[in-house]
Design an enzyme around this catalytic site. Structure first.
Site, PDB file in Angstrom:
ATOM      1  N   CYS A  98      39.719 122.545  92.232  1.00  0.00           N
ATOM      2  CA  CYS A  98      41.183 122.552  92.267  1.00  0.00           C
ATOM      3  C   CYS A  98      41.702 123.815  92.964  1.00  0.00           C
ATOM      4  O   CYS A  98      41.226 124.914  92.699  1.00  0.00           O
ATOM      5  CB  CYS A  98      41.728 122.464  90.839  1.00  0.00           C
ATOM      6  SG  CYS A  98      43.526 122.391  90.794  1.00  0.00           S
ATOM      7  N   CYS A 151      45.146 128.654  87.810  1.00  0.00           N
ATOM      8  CA  CYS A 151      45.349 128.757  86.354  1.00  0.00           C
ATOM      9  C   CYS A 151      44.183 129.536  85.729  1.00  0.00           C
ATOM     10  O   CYS A 151      43.026 129.088  85.809  1.00  0.00           O
ATOM     11  CB  CYS A 151      45.447 127.364  85.735  1.00  0.00           C
ATOM     12  SG  CYS A 151      46.525 126.245  86.676  1.00  0.00           S
ATOM     13  N   CYS A 195      41.323 128.037  83.518  1.00  0.00           N
ATOM     14  CA  CYS A 195      40.747 126.724  83.853  1.00  0.00           C
ATOM     15  C   CYS A 195      39.407 126.778  84.579  1.00  0.00           C
ATOM     16  O   CYS A 195      39.285 127.384  85.647  1.00  0.00           O
ATOM     17  CB  CYS A 195      41.737 125.917  84.694  1.00  0.00           C
ATOM     18  SG  CYS A 195      41.149 124.226  84.945  1.00  0.00           S
ATOM     19  N   CYS A 215      43.089 108.735  78.413  1.00  0.00           N
ATOM     20  CA  CYS A 215      43.788 109.686  79.273  1.00  0.00           C
ATOM     21  C   CYS A 215      42.897 110.132  80.429  1.00  0.00           C
ATOM     22  O   CYS A 215      41.828 110.697  80.209  1.00  0.00           O
ATOM     23  CB  CYS A 215      44.212 110.888  78.438  1.00  0.00           C
ATOM     24  SG  CYS A 215      45.073 112.117  79.437  1.00  0.00           S
ATOM     25  N   CYS A 247      47.260 107.055  79.687  1.00  0.00           N
ATOM     26  CA  CYS A 247      47.834 108.372  79.928  1.00  0.00           C
ATOM     27  C   CYS A 247      47.133 108.945  81.152  1.00  0.00           C
ATOM     28  O   CYS A 247      45.968 108.634  81.399  1.00  0.00           O
ATOM     29  CB  CYS A 247      47.594 109.274  78.715  1.00  0.00           C
ATOM     30  SG  CYS A 247      48.186 110.961  78.964  1.00  0.00           S
ATOM     31  N   CYS A 253      53.867 113.670  77.475  1.00  0.00           N
ATOM     32  CA  CYS A 253      52.897 114.425  76.677  1.00  0.00           C
ATOM     33  C   CYS A 253      52.929 115.839  77.235  1.00  0.00           C
ATOM     34  O   CYS A 253      52.528 116.065  78.380  1.00  0.00           O
ATOM     35  CB  CYS A 253      51.512 113.809  76.818  1.00  0.00           C
ATOM     36  SG  CYS A 253      50.220 114.787  76.027  1.00  0.00           S
ATOM     37  N   ARG A 297      49.450 117.164  68.703  1.00  0.00           N
ATOM     38  CA  ARG A 297      47.998 116.961  68.853  1.00  0.00           C
ATOM     39  C   ARG A 297      47.229 118.266  68.734  1.00  0.00           C
ATOM     40  O   ARG A 297      47.469 119.219  69.479  1.00  0.00           O
ATOM     41  CB  ARG A 297      47.667 116.279  70.194  1.00  0.00           C
ATOM     42  CG  ARG A 297      46.161 115.995  70.323  1.00  0.00           C
ATOM     43  CD  ARG A 297      45.772 115.132  71.526  1.00  0.00           C
ATOM     44  NE  ARG A 297      46.564 113.935  71.554  1.00  0.00           N
ATOM     45  CZ  ARG A 297      47.462 113.646  72.507  1.00  0.00           C
ATOM     46  NH1 ARG A 297      47.622 114.460  73.514  1.00  0.00           N
ATOM     47  NH2 ARG A 297      48.157 112.542  72.447  1.00  0.00           N
TER      48      ARG A 297
END
Ligand code: SAM
Ligand code: DTB
Ligand code: SF4
Length: 324
Positions: free
Chosen positions: A51, A55, A58, A95, A126, A186, A258
Site C-alpha cells: 500500500c 499509516c 500498518c 468483510c 462489508c 462501520c 466491536r
C-alpha cells in the site's frame, strides 16, 4: 439520541470511577440490545500489502519492512470459498479488505462481483477499500454492499502524527458518500498508539457527532507489528481500553461496538470486561487481515464460559426497539 457530546463531557466519562463507568455502559447497552448476544464478522484480506499510504501502525504499507509480502487481488473463487467457510463457522457478515489508498479500474469491478456473490449466499457484506468517490459508493451499493468500513483511526489533532498521505477531511468525505448512497457505516479507530486520554475522547466525540452514529464502531487495540514505526510503543493499560469501549457504548448506545484487533493478546477475563463495557461484536476467525486473531475454537469456549450467544443470520437483531 445525542450527537453533540463535547470532548470535555466525554473526558469526564473516562474519568469516572471504573465501576460507575461500567454500570452506566451496561445500562445504556441493555436499553438497546440483548446484553448476551454478540455479532460475528469475518475478515478476509483480498488484496494484501504494497500500500502506498504511510499509516504508521500498518504492516501493509510499502514504506515499512514487515513480514507482509505484496500480493495481487485474490481470485473471486478463493474469496467465495473463504466466505462459505466463515458462514459455516457462524459468521453473519463477511468483510473484504484491500490495502489500497483507493480502488481503481478493473480491480474495483472485480470486487463488485465478489460483493454480489457473497450477498447471494445470504451473508451481510462489508468492504474496506480505502477512499471512495461518490460514483464508486453508488456502484458498491448497487452490487449489494451492506457496510463500508472506513476508520477515523484517532483524534483529528493526533492524526498528523500517524498518517501524512491523506487528510482527516478526506476520510469524512468518503464516509459522507457511503451514507449518501444508503450503506451502513462501520467506523472506529485504534487505541494504544501513544495518544492521550483526551485524544481518545476526541476520537469518540468525532464518531458521536456523525448523525446517525456509525451503525458499527470498531475499537481496535494497536497490534504492534515488527517493522512498523509503532513496533516498540509501550502497552496501553488494558483497563483504559475497557474504558474506551464503555465510553463508546454510552455515547453511541444503539451502535454495535466491536471489540476488534488485539483480541489474540487479550485474556478471556479482559475480553469479558470489554463485553461488560458494552462491546457486542467481534472479528471472528483465525486471521484479521494479516495479523493473527483469536481463533474460532477459543472464541466458542469463551462464549460458552460467558453465556454469550452468537447472533444468527437474518435475525438482525439483538437490537431492542426503543424510541430515541
Ligand atoms: N486500506 C484501507 C484503509 O486504510 O481504509 C482498508 C484496510 S486498513 C488495514 C483498515 C483498518 O485496519 C485501518 O483503518 C486501521 O484502523 C486498522 N489497522 C491496520 N493496522 C492495524 C494494527 N496494526 N492494529 C490495529 N488496527 C489496525
Ligand atoms: C477494523 O477496524 N479493524 C480491522 C477491519 N476494520 C478492517 C482490521 C484490523 C487490522 C489489524 C492488522 C492486520 O491484520 O493487518
Ligand atoms: Fe494502506 Fe489501509 Fe494500511 Fe493505511 S491502513 S497503509 S491505507 S492498508
Amino acid at each position: 439520541m445525542r450527537y453533540d457530546w463535547t470532548i470535555d463531557e466525554i473526558e469526564s466519562l473516562f474519568n469516572l470511577p471504573f465501576n460507575d463507568l461500567l454500570f452506566r455502559a451496561q445500562q445504556a447497552h441493555r436499553l438497546h440490545f440483548d446484553a448476551n448476544q454478540v455479532q460475528l464478522s469475518t475478515l478476509l484480506s483480498i488484496k494484501t500489502g504494497g500500500c502506498p499510504e504511510d499509516c504508521k501502525y500498518c504492516p501493509q504499507s510499502s514504506r515499512y519492512e514487515t513480514e507482509v509480502e505484496s500480493e495481487l487481488l485474490m481470485a473471486k473463487e478463493k474469496v467465495i470459498t473463504a466466505a462459505k467457510a466463515a458462514q459455516e463457522q457462524g459468521a453473519t457478515r463477511f468483510c473484504m479488505g484491500a490495502a489500497w489508498r483507493e480502488p481503481k479500474g478493473r480491480a474495483f469491478e472485480m470486487v463488485l462481483e465478489m460483493i454480489q456473490d457473497v450477498r447471494a449466499m445470504g451473508m451481510e457484506t462489508c468492504a474496506t477499500l480505502g477512499m471512495l468517490t461518490d460514483e464508486q459508493a453508488a456502484k458498491l451499493k448497487s452490487a449489494g454492499l451492506d457496510y463500508y468500513n472506513h476508520n477515523l483511526d484517532t483524534d483529528p489533532e493526533y492524526y498528523k502524527e500517524i498518517i501524512s498521505t491523506r487528510t482527516y477531511e478526506e476520510r469524512l468525505d468518503t464516509l459522507k458518500s457511503v451514507r449518501a448512497h444508503g450503506m451502513s457505516v462501520c467506523c472506529g479507530g485504534i487505541v494504544g498508539m501513544g495518544e492521550s486520554r483526551r485524544h481518545r475522547a476526541g476520537l469518540v466525540a468525532q464518531l458521536n457527532h456523525m448523525n446517525p452514529h456509525p451503525e458499527s464502531v470498531p475499537i481496535n487495540m494497536l497490534v504492534k507489528i515488527e517493522g512498523t514505526p509503532m513496533q516498540a510503543l509501550e502497552d496501553l493499560d488494558p483497563l483504559e481500553f475497557v474504558r474506551t469501549i464503555a465510553v463508546a457504548r454510552i455515547t453511541m448506545p444503539s451502535s454495535y461496538v466491536r471489540l476488534s484487533a488485539g483480541r489474540e493478546a487479550m485474556s478471556d477475563e479482559m475480553q469479558a470486561l470489554c463485553f461488560l463495557a458494552g462491546a457486542n461484536s467481534v472479528f471472528y476467525g483465525e486471521k484479521l487481515l494479516t495479523a493473527d486473531n483469536s481463533d474460532a475454537e477459543r472464541d466458542q469456549a469463551l462464549f460458552a464460559r460467558l453465556g454469550l450467544q452468537a447472533e444468527q443470520a437474518n435475525t438482525p437483531s439483538s437490537r431492542r426497539i426503543v424510541n430515541g
